[in-house]
Design an enzyme around this catalytic site. Sequence first.
Site, short mmCIF file in Angstrom:
data_model
loop_
_atom_site.label_atom_id
_atom_site.label_comp_id
_atom_site.label_asym_id
_atom_site.label_seq_id
_atom_site.Cartn_x
_atom_site.Cartn_y
_atom_site.Cartn_z
N GLY A 1 -60.37 41.20 30.38
CA GLY A 1 -60.79 41.76 29.11
C GLY A 1 -61.21 40.70 28.12
N ILE B 1 -51.80 36.12 35.87
CA ILE B 1 -50.93 36.13 37.03
C ILE B 1 -51.52 37.00 38.14
CG2 ILE B 1 -48.87 35.72 35.64
CD1 ILE B 1 -48.14 38.70 36.07
N ASP B 2 -52.53 37.81 37.82
CA ASP B 2 -53.11 38.73 38.81
C ASP B 2 -54.15 38.07 39.72
OD1 ASP B 2 -51.68 41.04 37.95
OD2 ASP B 2 -53.03 41.19 36.23
N ARG C 1 -32.88 51.81 47.31
CA ARG C 1 -32.82 51.36 45.92
C ARG C 1 -34.17 50.78 45.51
NH1 ARG C 1 -27.53 50.35 43.97
NH2 ARG C 1 -26.18 51.99 44.84
#
Length: 358
Positions: free
Chosen positions: A114, A136-137, A276
């Site tokens: 962006g 981080i992506d 979990r």
Amino acid sequence: MQRIGILTSGGDCQALNGAMRGVAKGLYTNRKEKVEIYGIEDGYSGLIYGRYKKMNESDFENILNLGGTILGSSRQPFKTINEPDEKGTNKVKAMIENYKNMQLDALVILGGNGSHKTANLLSESGLNIVTLPKTIDNDIFGTEMTFGFASAVDIATEYIDRIRTTAASHKRIFIIEVMGNKAGWLTLNTGIAAGADIIVIPEIPYDTKTIVQVINKKIEQGQKTVILVVAEGIISKEESRMGKKELKEKRNKEGNLSSSFRMEQEIKQKVNLEVRSSVIGHIQRGGNPSAYDRILSSRLGVKCAELLLKKEYGKMVVMIHNNIRAIPLSETAGKKKVIKPEDEIVQEAKKLGICLGE
């Protein structure tokens, strides 16, 4: 004299300070004339409202290993950048005016997808812009690596390593959620590094039946725990056939649950071990950068300084084949680097026996 502005935009990540240090060191070390650097506070917000300060060389000392950003950051979505704020301020006009009021020769922007759209808009509006790819992506088009990514992979992997020991002790299935809404690079790399049994990413819609079958087969073969690593933006095969509006309504009805908890609800009655879920969350963005990210951010920063000194603007600094290069901002703005099912790393994961939920 050159007057250079610098800002960090969007979600924070490791090595933002290292990248700024690289820019500053590159400018101060190789300048032929006086250089002044102005730090713009809190991303594009600081540029809109004129919040900035003159930096000293000492401001860039001892920050290579420091997480976060010394300038602060904020999110300024591109889709609303042309809309006035609550006081009626024209944001784009204000940024251009403040750039001129600061008498900047160029502006360095450290940001993700962006942020690069806005950077390109400012560049097309006549401002001298150079950008650095942070996220981080690792999903910025045009670069093989973004800084922040390697650190986040390290953190998420260590998190799962710790989960694995308690999962084995209690013979549980654990579903660990990793950040990544549209792109699965962080999830896929973390899953491989952590030895996950199942990895689910946004680009490959999953089939719950397949996942259940894989889990039960592993249990039948004597495996004491099963580790699933899933991205926050995963969708099922059924959901992949929905429109955006329909999917959004479905999520709202579900209570906008985390992807890991949704997965837990989908499989817990169909498998033979306790299930979990756990969300890693923002710790993936935090802490000190890895050695790899310190090196990468320094290299990218130095290249950025080189472009500034040569007055080569309208570019993003990138890594291609481990070499630091620069590409036109127009080539990356508005594009996202996503995983394709035929990508080599996907095929390698499958050959390791990892189920991708298909």
